[in-house]
Design a protein around this motif. Structure first.
Motif, mmCIF file in Angstrom:
data_model
loop_
_atom_site.group_PDB
_atom_site.id
_atom_site.type_symbol
_atom_site.label_atom_id
_atom_site.label_comp_id
_atom_site.label_asym_id
_atom_site.label_seq_id
_atom_site.Cartn_x
_atom_site.Cartn_y
_atom_site.Cartn_z
ATOM 1 N N ARG A 56 3.875 1.504 -1.106
ATOM 2 C CA ARG A 56 4.503 1.641 -2.417
ATOM 3 C C ARG A 56 3.540 2.262 -3.417
ATOM 4 O O ARG A 56 3.885 3.178 -4.155
ATOM 5 C CB ARG A 56 4.928 0.272 -2.954
ATOM 6 N N ARG A 57 2.343 1.734 -3.418
ATOM 7 C CA ARG A 57 1.366 2.217 -4.387
ATOM 8 C C ARG A 57 1.116 3.716 -4.183
ATOM 9 O O ARG A 57 1.115 4.491 -5.135
ATOM 10 C CB ARG A 57 0.052 1.434 -4.237
ATOM 11 N N HIS A 115 2.244 -4.899 -10.835
ATOM 12 C CA HIS A 115 0.803 -4.736 -10.615
ATOM 13 C C HIS A 115 0.431 -4.771 -9.143
ATOM 14 O O HIS A 115 -0.743 -4.848 -8.798
ATOM 15 C CB HIS A 115 0.032 -5.785 -11.419
ATOM 16 N N GLY A 116 1.462 -4.736 -8.316
ATOM 17 C CA GLY A 116 1.213 -4.600 -6.885
ATOM 18 C C GLY A 116 0.460 -5.756 -6.252
ATOM 19 O O GLY A 116 -0.315 -5.555 -5.316
ATOM 20 N N GLU A 173 4.284 5.735 -5.199
ATOM 21 C CA GLU A 173 4.459 5.798 -6.651
ATOM 22 C C GLU A 173 3.438 6.741 -7.264
ATOM 23 O O GLU A 173 3.768 7.561 -8.121
ATOM 24 C CB GLU A 173 4.332 4.398 -7.272
ATOM 25 N N GLU A 176 0.836 -1.207 0.000
ATOM 26 C CA GLU A 176 0.000 0.000 0.000
ATOM 27 C C GLU A 176 0.866 1.250 0.000
ATOM 28 O O GLU A 176 0.609 2.200 -0.728
ATOM 29 C CB GLU A 176 -0.921 0.025 1.231
#
Lengths: 149, 977
Positions: A29-30, B67-68, A33, A27
């Motif tokens: 990282r997302r 794609h996590g 980013e 989470e």
């Protein structure tokens, strides 16, 4: 730790490579980013290549359709990181050909050879420190591996 | 779910298939494709066929990193794949581990043996894979268990392996500080390697370590110095410079040694990154070396004029590093900095703005603000607000330190308020009120600015500006006696569009209207006294009065005016207005400039006054108030309702009694008591009371009066107050004429309002009340001391200003460069009320404390503890620290004999710098005897020069009982070059 992460992102903001040198949850990282990509992609070519974000300095550069973004900590030398980005691109270019010049093949090269791209980065950076800056040294193991398989 | 079948293995999708599939799908259907693929992967990864398994993991790696997708569930499978004999498969497994493993991955311990095996492998690529993975996922356990392997690899003959082992060591130290004992020596040996890659890796490690806790690495200074001088690799040099920028701060003699080589690199190098690192090192750590600093600033200028936005940005950043200590560096590049304000790049603009604000001084604040405002008007909203915000914060720094001309500043605030997109309403509100309370001389300008804002109905439609309007309303009400046209002000405060204001601000409007009303009534009912009590008004009876008082006021204005007699006078019927005017000096504006203005305005104001306070105008005013405020009686907002109630009570009373009063007035009958009259006077006096800024610590500093029990139950107070219906309405008229009296800075003076409708008997009641319940009041002499502690209008800097005036001319010549000097002002800086005793007290309290903090050994020990823990990265381990130190010391001696840099340094200090880069190899043999002598000398110097950190080293050394103290002492000068 000088380098905290390396990202490669295309013009649409899709991550094409993500290498972190510190542990972040998926989470985190997302979110990171997303924020960084939004900030950097909004900037134009005439603006400088440095963006401050949270406690990172982001040094980025655009080659063809790909953005290379490197998150470093505050002490790091921005210009050296720009040189490093260039080194990464040159190394990839030497191996894959045409990373710098042509869209979309450079992006595809990295997509289809993600492991190799990681392998190259591993040769260059360990634990956030740049350990190898010679292109031929970086590529030797990969070339050996290619021959072997 | 069924186990993996043969079919799965045979028809498994490869990674390429997966990627192609992903590319074929639209973003909408992508997620279903991914979840389908994930199902396949889950099945395939359980396969007994290693290839199938590793391909599945490979696909999972891809989905995870791009794609996590969560892949923590596959941790065990990753370990399985790592154990494969096939290198390609092993690689996939290691990649999976380094992508997804972290300290709380539970199966990570299962990896220990495999890692150990691979680290000891004959295949360098396997070793390399294991090292890379370990550097990413290292845990405490892994670090502890694998330290021997890493130690072996540090001695590897293959540089390919060695440099990776070195890079891994950093993570190992972080997790397991005891590893330092084992590995540190080998690490240091590698500093002398001929292989650039190795040196680069080691410097990377030391750079990271030294950034966290530089002191421990001072002993390695000779090695670092050699690299600084000899190395030609920019990557390595940059790291070495980073280390020195930390070490040079700690050891002045080291700084002296490195400054020249650094300048040499700066001159010689064509690599911008290296030049920039040199510049940054000098600006941050070596800025006291003037020639070096000049060179660095020259380089910065080259960056600033470059077309490359990157260099420009970094140049600006570099300047901001040095702006605090050496402002001239910024001033020298003023033109370029200002130009950068209009750059395309918002980041560059922000840096430039910060620098511009650093340049602001009292001499150029007008000029700079003018330039900035013009930039703000041209900029997009975000940057516009950045500019305005920094103007506001810079100008109010240290109680408006840099503002000389407050009239200018206040009108600037008014101007800023009107800039579209201005989001700084809250700050402007705060400053308008704050300036009003602190700077008497500026109040008339403040009222003028407030008026301009209030009378503009368009502004009411802009919610952003409401806060500012609230300040304007408050200022106009509080200083209404300075208003040129109170009737106009009243209309502005009661205009219909005020309905757009939020209730809290509307309440302030109503309250201000109340103050204006009281002022008008008072001016009408007591024309003589009104003039006298506000001598600086444009509505001035006799200019002579003002001018005769003013010089005196000016000389006395810094004194606290104690107006004890005022209380008595309050009771007298016919008192001398002249007395009042003197006792209320606080209120009057008292400098020459304003007197002139007052003179100019006298002629017109005399007529104005006649026009203003006629019966007709007062009646009209009362009508206006009644008409506009009555509807508000029904509002649901209590704050408004209550205030409106107060005003209505007053207006009704006045309307009733006005005819009666007029009769008396016509007949010129003295001494007739009219209720309304008394109230108006009372209220007016109450409002005349000056509000001052309140220090944050004011409450604490009220001494507890003798005999007062703070913990006492005050429940009986209600009973006492119960029999006296009207509590002390004239509390504000009595006794406390200076700022200490009205403690509250709040915009509302509710208490006063509520009491406005009380009977005139209150004064006598109060006296009685006091007599009876003196217990609940602070004794009067105590009050005195309190208020003396908050001198209202005493600016200690005033005298400084005056002293400096003499030197103005001298300094004027250097005006453009030296920021800290006073210009030849036409107008002296008005008095700014500062609650400086707050600072005084905090300093008085904290100073001895901080001294103790520095001196006391106990605290140092705590410091040491902190450092140990930071050096050890969360695992404080004294023994390891000792060992590390010891290792270092052990190393230091041999390295010293090997590489004689330390000796160079010493021979230089003793022979007073004969040659700088001379490395005497011959001297080695005589070393030990000379060394000791020199060292003793150095130790002495050291004690005097850097007494701060030296004791720490000694403390450490003392703690280390394994090492001979005498043998150790000489180590200190060794590393100082």
């Amino acid at each position: 730790m000088g380098i905290r992460f390396i990202l490669m992102v295309n013009k649409q903001g899709q991550t094409r490579l993500a290498q972190y040198y510190e542990y972040l949850t998926l989470e985190e990282r997302r979110a990171l980013e997303g924020e960084i990509v939004r900030k950097c992609l909004a900037r134009n070519e005439q603006q400088c290549s440095f963006v401050e974000h949270r406690n990172y300095k982001i040094v980025y550069r655009r080659y063809a359709s790909l953005f290379f973004l490197v998150g470093v900590d505050n002490e790091e030398n921005e210009l050296a990181i720009l040189e490093f980005i260039h080194l990464v691109v040159e190394t990839m270019d030497r191996h894959f050909g045409n990373v710098v010049s042509t869209f979309p093949s450079c992006e595809l090269d990295i997509m289809f050879h993600l492991e190799k791209a990681h392998f190259m980065l591993e040769e260059m950076v360990m634990n956030g420190c740049i350990v190898e800056t010679s292109k031929s040294n970086i590529l030797t193991p990969i070339q050996l591996l290619d021959k072997a398989s | 779910m069924a186990g993996p079948s043969l079919m799965d293995s045979l028809f498994q999708r490869s990674l390429d298939d997966l990627i192609k599939g992903l590319r074929l799908h639209q973003p909408t259907s992508e997620s279903t494709f991914i979840s389908k693929s994930l199902d396949e992967i889950r099945r395939e990864i359980k396969s007994t066929d290693p290839q199938t398994k590793s391909t599945a993991l490979q696909k999972l790696n891809y989905l995870h990193s791009l794609h996590g997708l969560d892949m923590s569930w596959a941790a065990f499978h990753a370990i399985e794949v790592i154990s494969s004999q096939n290198f390609q498969q092993k690689k996939v497994g290691y990649l999976a581990a380094s992508l997804s493993f972290h300290s709380s991955t539970d199966v990570i311990l299962l990896l220990t043996n495999q890692l150990r095996k691979d680290l000891s492998s004959n295949n360098v690529f396997e070793v390399s894979l294991a090292l890379e993975c370990l550097s990413m996922i290292c845990t405490v356990d892994l670090a502890r268990d694998l330290t021997p392997e890493i130690f072996t690899l540090l001695g590897s003959t293959k540089s390919f392996i060695k440099k990776k082992a070195i890079a891994t060591v950093l993570r190992i130290f972080e997790k397991y500080p005891d590893a330092v004992r084992v590995c540190f020596k080998r690490l240091i040996e590698n500093l002398e390697s001929n292989d650039v890659g190795i040196v680069s890796a080691v410097m990377g490690v030391f750079c990271e370590l030294a950034l966290k806790e530089p002191k421990s690495y001072l002993p390695l200074a000779p090695e670092f110095y050699r690299i600084l001088v000899d190395s030609r690799n920019n990557w390595v040099l940059i790291k070495v410079l980073k280390v020195f920028s930390k070490l040079a701060i700690l050891e002045p003699r080291l700084a002296k040694r490195v400054v020249e080589p650094i300048c040499e690199h700066m001159r010689r190098s064509g690599a911008k990154s290296l030049v920039f690192e040199c510049v940054r090192t000098i600006l941050s750590s070596l800025s006291e070396y003037e020639s070096a600093l000049k060179l660095a600033v020259e380089k910065v200028r080259e960056f600033l004029v470059d077309d490359d936005p990157n260099l420009k940005y970094l140049g600006l950043q570099a300047l901001s590093v040095v702006s605090l200590k050496h402002l001239w560096a910024v001033l020298e590049n003023k033109d370029l900095v200002i130009k950068s304000l209009s750059d395309d790049d918002p980041n560059i603009k922000l840096e430039a703005l910060q620098l511009v604000m650093a340049m602001v001084s009292e001499d150029n604040v007008h000029e700079i603000c003018k330039v900035l405002i013009s930039y703000a008007l041209k900029s997009e909203p975000a940057f516009c607000n950045e500019i305005l915000g920094s103007i506001l914060s810079t100008c109010c720094r240290n109680v408006y330190e840099i503002i000389i001309d407050f009239d200018w500043y206040v009108s600037l605030l008014g101007e800023i308020s009107r800039i579209p997109h201005c989001q700084n309403g809250e700050e402007i509100e705060k400053q308008l009120i704050d300036i009003g309370m602190r700077v008497k001389d500026v109040r008339s300008e403040l009222v003028r600015v407030g008026r301009e804002l209030l009378i503009d109905p368009a502004l009411l439609g802009n919610p952003v500006i409401h806060r500012i309007l609230s300040a304007a309303a408050w200022v106009s009400g509080e200083y209404v006696e300075l208003s040129k046209n109170p009737f106009e002000l009243m209309e502005a405060l009661l205009q219909p569009r005020t309905i757009l204001l939020p209730p809290s601000i509307r309440a302030i409007y109503v309250q201000s209207a109340f103050k204006v009303l009281i002022f008008c009534l008072y001016s009408y009912l007591f024309p003589d006294e009104a003039v006298a009590s506000s001598p600086s008004l444009p509505v001035d009876l006799d200019p002579g009065v003002t001018s005769s008082i003013s010089p005196k006021e000016f000389s006395e204005s810094s004194d606290v005016v104690v107006t004890e007699p005022l209380a008595d006078r309050e009771m007298d019927e016919g008192f001398n207005p002249r007395d009042i005017s003197q006792s209320l000096e606080d209120v009057s504006v008292g400098n020459g400039g304003d007197t002139v203005i007052a003179h100019e305005q006298t002629s017109c104001s005399a007529t104005l006054k006649k026009d203003y306070f006629t019966q007709e105008s007062i009646v009209k005013l009362l009508d206006l108030v009644e008409r506009t405020l009555c509807p508000l009686m029904g509002t649901h907002e209590v704050e408004i309702q209550e205030r409106v109630g107060n005003i209505r009570g007053l207006t009704e009373l006045i309307k009733q009694e006005l005819p009666e009063f007029l009769v008396h007035k016509e007949r010129n009958v003295e001494g007739v008591k009219v209720k309304a009259l008394e109230i108006v006077k009372l209220m007016h006096d109450a409002f005349l009371e000056e509000l001052g800024p309140v220090s944050t610590s004011a409450q604490e500093r009220v001494p507890i009066p003798e005999g007062l029990m703070l913990m006492e139950n005050l429940g009986d107070l209600e009973g006492i107050c119960g029999d006296i219906q009207l509590p002390i309405p004239s509390q504000f008229c009595f006794g406390m004429p200076h700022s200490g009296g009205r403690e509250s800075t709040s915009l509302f003076n509710q208490q006063t309002d509520e009491e406005s409708e009380t009977s005139y008997e209150c004064t006598s009641l109060l006296a009685e009340h006091r007599k009876r319940h003196g217990l609940y009041y602070l004794p009067s002499e105590k009050l005195e001391t309190i208020s003396n502690a908050c001198p209202p209008a005493k600016d200690p800097q005033q005298s400084d200003d005056l002293n400096d005036d003499g030197q103005d001319l001298v300094k004027l010549t250097e005006q453009s460069l030296v920021p800290k000097k006073k210009p030849n002002r036409a107008k002296p800086r008005p008095v700014v009320v500062k609650l400086d005793e707050v600072d005084g007290i905090t300093i008085a309290v904290s100073k001895p404390e901080s001294k103790d903090y520095l001196i006391s050994g106990a605290v140092r020990e705590v410091l040491l503890g902190n450092e140990v823990s930071s050096a050890q990265h969360k695992l404080p381990d004294k023994s390891s620290n000792k060992r590390r130190e010891k290792d270092k010391l052990d190393i230091d001696q041999p390295s010293d004999t090997k590489e004689n840099l330390a000796n160079v340094g010493k021979s230089e200090t003793s022979t007073s710098k004969k040659s700088k880069h001379h490395i005497p190899g011959k001297e080695r043999k005589h070393k030990s005897s000379r060394k000791n002598a020199d060292e003793r000398e150095d130790v002495q110097k050291d004690k005097t020069k850097s007494g701060h950190h030296n004791p720490r080293h000694k403390a450490r050394q003392r703690a280390d009982d394994n090492v001979d103290v005498i043998a150790q002492t000489p180590v200190i000068p060794d590393f100082l070059l």
